[in-house]
Design an enzyme around this catalytic site. Structure first.
Site, short mmCIF file in Angstrom:
data_model
loop_
_atom_site.label_atom_id
_atom_site.label_comp_id
_atom_site.label_asym_id
_atom_site.label_seq_id
_atom_site.Cartn_x
_atom_site.Cartn_y
_atom_site.Cartn_z
N ASP A 42 16.95 3.08 -3.54
CA ASP A 42 15.54 2.88 -3.23
C ASP A 42 15.34 3.27 -1.76
O ASP A 42 16.26 3.12 -0.95
CB ASP A 42 15.16 1.42 -3.45
CG ASP A 42 13.74 1.13 -3.00
OD1 ASP A 42 12.83 1.83 -3.47
OD2 ASP A 42 13.55 0.21 -2.18
N ASP B 246 15.91 -3.33 -2.72
CA ASP B 246 15.62 -4.60 -2.04
C ASP B 246 14.35 -5.26 -2.52
O ASP B 246 14.07 -6.40 -2.17
CB ASP B 246 15.50 -4.37 -0.53
CG ASP B 246 14.20 -3.66 -0.16
OD1 ASP B 246 13.79 -2.76 -0.92
OD2 ASP B 246 13.61 -3.99 0.87
N CYS C 232 35.79 -14.71 -22.91
CA CYS C 232 36.23 -13.43 -22.34
C CYS C 232 35.64 -12.29 -23.13
O CYS C 232 34.96 -12.48 -24.14
CB CYS C 232 37.76 -13.34 -22.33
SG CYS C 232 38.47 -13.27 -23.97
N ASP D 193 12.48 -3.21 -7.83
CA ASP D 193 13.80 -2.66 -8.16
C ASP D 193 14.55 -3.52 -9.19
O ASP D 193 15.58 -3.11 -9.69
CB ASP D 193 14.67 -2.55 -6.90
CG ASP D 193 14.03 -1.68 -5.83
OD1 ASP D 193 13.51 -0.61 -6.19
OD2 ASP D 193 14.06 -2.05 -4.65
N CYS E 237 36.26 -12.09 -26.81
CA CYS E 237 35.39 -12.95 -27.61
C CYS E 237 34.10 -12.22 -27.98
O CYS E 237 33.69 -12.22 -29.14
CB CYS E 237 35.06 -14.22 -26.85
SG CYS E 237 36.49 -15.23 -26.41
#
Length: 859
Positions: A444, A642, A12, A646, A15
């Site tokens: 984008d 997409d 987690c 990117d 940690c």
């Protein structure tokens, strides 16, 4: 010195925070960043003051494991693939979950079945069966404890090192329930031996082994579902690497030799054929082509390449063949730098601290302190050891972290399930949490705001009809492989316009093409080609400038030196983009658009959609840098894209959102995937995230409310005044009630509604092609005598009488564009007067259908 480490044992955010704190305390360490998702750490330190072994030792002393990768990673290959480790962990959790449920079901039947009228064996019933009743529950609980021993190993280790986490809460709560059950078992055994049946009856139903089993099983279920949705950063890098071709054609001693791409050296001459991927960066020496660079730049339209042009590794050669000189190879290519950016962005992500993990560091010590204090106070007050121990265990039982542990994962599970039904996939729970903080969205352009492929938007015929111009254009472009040509051919096909054969086709790199159609010389291309060929554009030039200002690409068509018309092609805006951007602004989210396209196109989109901020002509590293710059200003940034270009920005952003129709790299690099490729889903994702976080906070309130009320009661706060003390059974009931409230509240997220965007008029109009004829002065005027009309003479065989003459005239008059047809029996000819150029093949076909033969056509 900067080094990467593998860190094990983290479960987690508490940690990862503990590891960072431990490493930063080492003298000489300047910086430490832990990536919880892939179990890695980047540490910068002064080699004169410390070394790698000191850092590893510090991590181990904090209760975790650390090691250096077996080999240094290059920019073109991952150091270690965590995929196998993730799959092994998931398989381990499946086994734990199966075993836990296999024993929890009979455990619940034995412990709770009689309350629901379920039968129990005789040896487990009544006071006589009290000891077998308790032992059976203990034996059914032990396998659940064993298969989930990791909670105890990690939880108690971190507790001993002063950094308790969620595992500590789980371990203490379940241990308290088991210890209390064993205590009750011993009490019943002693009472049974002494004949004290009242004590046996008191503890008979005062066993909480099922509480321990339930706690461990439910928490394991939540962690399993959460682990299954973790992001795959390694897969993103592998997808990037798959773009690079494995081999290259190198010209040596005049012959083409195929060698592994990694063996290409600077200065080598590399040959590229149509359809091949370019293996390294370099400069074109000979030949020309159009190269699809969308993977790197995001530019939707292929770029023309000529001698002297730069080419980039992993881009695709669409047409033509050329050779180029290799310049950047191996780790120096643009693709390799993108891979490195993805790695650095992934390693540099700030650790995501879950709300429950953040409070566990305080909650656990406080609960333990209250339990110890309650025991000590009651012993000093003269109460019996049994009473004091009962109060202490009751405190631990009621503080069981079941509700606290479920508050976040249950809401996230329901939220991600709802999102999936809406076509939105969150790669991990952290993304769902982080999305609610987003105040800036970076978009984008190509494929995100727009459709991502060219479409015909405007037709301006210079004389004749739009369909006639379009049919001629499609016939000319049919032999071209350029995407703009494909857009024209596809639109003509959609309108069922015939494609006629051409001859003498010649591609003119960087300008257009030349071909012969229906016996006439045609040109198709940009304004530069028209100027070189002496074609007068007139008012068409101004019209083309208007189209260019709107972000469209005008293509000119000329026949026999005269302008035939202009067709504009553009990457059009998606139907819901305007509504989505408007809604984001209404939600208080600042919208930015980054694109590899030119400034004129970017500005046209900005005006059309009223986007506040635009940056054009950006490369992948520019997008990542733009996101980083916004983050330095204190913004929480979501990146929506997409393309492969990117990927670095998607990973750098607080939340990366990929369009589902995009590349695998973008999808793997992102935290969120929009399956419908609809920008409105960005709005839905942010709104859903805010609803989920609000739900989590409500859940945590209820979880702590029960603990805040129950712990003082369990500790005996009301005993002095009212002689009331909370029985551990009621503590368990309160714990269960808090869990019911948490789960029930989380289920309300299923009522979330996404809302329906309105398609704007601008978006709707983008689907309709605009036809605006140019002035008649710009019309095609083949050079013939007789003024403003065109005449052709057909030589016809087979006409014998007046009926034949009438048949030919009728057939020709029916052809579109023919204003008059006169046949002559003596000369065996037919003269047609045309309002616009009509193909010879069409005229001949009309005569042939009437039963006669055309032997020639004179213009």
């Amino acid at each position: 010195m900067k080094e990467n480490y593998r860190v094990t044992g983290m479960t987690c955010a508490a940690c990862s925070a503990a590891v960072e704190r431990a490493v930063k305390k080492v003298p000489g360490v300047q910086k430490a960043e832990v990536n919880l998702l892939d179990g890695s750490m980047v540490a910068e330190y002064d080699e004169e003051k410390t070394n790698a072994q000191s850092i590893i030792r510090a991590v181990e002393q904090a209760g975790y494991g650390a090691s250096l990768p077996s080999a240094k990673a290059s920019a073109a290959a991952p150091a270690e693939d965590p995929q196998k480790a993730q799959q092994a962990e998931l398989h381990s959790m499946k086994v734990r979950l199966a075993v836990s449920f296999a024993f929890l079901i009979p455990l619940m039947w034995v412990s709770m079945g009689h309350m629901m009228g379920l039968p129990l064996p005789a040896f487990l019933s009544g006071m006589e069966g009290a000891i077998p009743f308790a032992l059976t529950q203990l034996l059914l609980t032990l396998p659940i404890l064993y298969v989930n021993r990791k909670y105890y190993q990690v939880g108690y280790k971190t507790l001993l090192h002063g950094s308790p986490n969620m595992d500590s809460l789980i371990a203490i709560g379940s241990t308290a329930a088991v210890v209390y059950g064993i205590f009750a078992l011993y009490r019943m055994g002693w009472a049974m031996g002494t004949g004290d049946m009242a004590t046996v009856e008191k503890y008979h139903m005062d066993l909480y082994f099922e509480s321990a089993g339930t706690i461990l099983t439910l928490i394991t279920l939540g962690k399993f579902l959460e682990a299954r949705a973790k992001g795959k950063t390694g897969a993103a890098i592998r997808a990037l690497l798959d773009l690079a071709p494995k081999t290259a054609l190198v010209v040596r001693d005049g012959a083409e030799v195929e060698i592994p791409a990694e063996q290409v050296q600077p200065g080598d001459v590399v040959a590229i054929r149509p359809g091949m991927r370019i293996p390294v960066d370099g400069t074109v020496l000979d030949g020309s082509s159009a190269v699809d660079e969308s993977a790197i730049t995001g530019e939707s339209i292929p770029v023309e390449k000529q001698p002297g042009s730069r080419v980039i590794a992993a881009t695709i050669n669409k047409s033509g063949a050329f050779t180029f000189r290799a310049e950047q190879v191996g780790e120096d290519t643009t693709l390799a730098r993108i891979v490195e950016l993805v790695r650095q962005a992934g390693a540099g992500k700030a650790p995501i601290a879950k709300l429950a993990d953040r409070v566990s560091g305080v909650f656990v010590p406080v609960v333990i302190g209250i339990a110890v204090l309650a025991f000590a106070v009651w012993m000093l007050a003269g109460q019996s050891l049994e009473f004091a121990l009962s109060r202490s265990i009751a405190v631990l039982v009621i503080s069981c972290p079941c509700a606290l542990g479920l508050a976040t994962p249950v809401a996230i599970m329901v939220g991600t399930g709802k999102a999936a039904r809406l076509g939105i996939l969150f790669h991990n729970a952290e993304a769902l949490e982080n999305a609610h903080r987003i105040d800036t969205v970076v978009l984008d352009k190509t494929g995100t705001i727009t459709e991502g492929r060219p479409q015909v938007t405007d037709i301006a015929p210079a004389g004749g009809t739009a369909d006639e111009l379009l049919a001629a254009a499609a016939s000319l472009e049919h032999s071209s492989e350029h995407p703009l040509a494909e857009a024209i051919v596809e639109y003509a096909a959609a309108r069922d316009l015939p494609v006629r054969p051409v001859s003498g086709f010649a591609a003119l790199p960087g300008r257009g093409l030349r071909a012969v159609l229906d016996g006439r010389q045609w040109l198709a291309g940009n304004a530069r080609l028209m100027q070189e060929e002496g074609v007068e554009l007139g008012e068409a030039s101004a019209r083309a400038d208007e189209l260019a200002e709107q972000g469209k690409t005008p293509l000119f068509f000329a026949c026999e030196g005269c302008l035939a018309g202009v067709i504009a092609v553009a990457d059009v805006v998606k139907p819901t983009s305007a509504a989505a951007i408007r809604e984001l602004s209404r939600m208080g989210v600042d919208v930015w658009m980054l694109t590899g396209d030119n400034a004129r196109t970017a500005e046209a989109i900005r005006r059309q959609l009223d986007i506040p901020h635009v940056q054009a002509e950006v490369l992948p590293q520019d997008k990542e840098e733009a996101v980083r710059r916004l983050q330095k200003e204190g913004r929480r940034v979501a990146m929506v894209g997409d393309g492969i270009n990117d990927a670095p920005a998607l990973v750098r952003a607080d939340v990366g959102i990929a369009i589902g129709a995009g590349t695998d790299v973008a999808i793997e690099s992102a935290d969120v995937v929009l399956m419908k490729s609809d920008l409105w889903d960005v709005v839905t994702a942010l709104r859903l995230s805010r609803s989920v976080i609000r739900n989590i906070r409500e859940n945590l309130f209820w979880a702590f409310f029960y603990n805040a009320v129950g712990i003082p009661l369990a500790a005996g706060a009301l005993w002095p005044a009212f002689h009331l003390a909370l029985n551990p059974m009621f503590g368990a009931a309160a714990m269960s009630l808090s869990s019911v409230c948490v789960v029930s509240n989380a289920l309300r997220l299923n009522l979330f509604r996404a809302g329906t965007p309105q398609q704007t008029e601008t978006a709707a109009e983008a689907r309709d092609v605009t036809v605006i004829p140019l002035p008649a002065a710009q019309a095609v005027q083949p050079k013939i005598a007789g003024g403003d009309t065109m005449k052709k003479v057909l030589h016809v065989e087979g006409m014998m009488c007046a009926h034949c003459k009438a048949h030919v005239e009728k057939a020709l008059s029916a052809v579109p564009g023919v204003t008059e047809a006169v046949a002559d029996l003596e000369s065996k000819t037919a003269t047609v007067t045309l309002a616009a150029d009509v193909a010879d093949d069409l005229l001949s076909a009309a005569v042939a259908e009437a039963g006669y033969t055309v032997t020639g056509v004179d213009a």
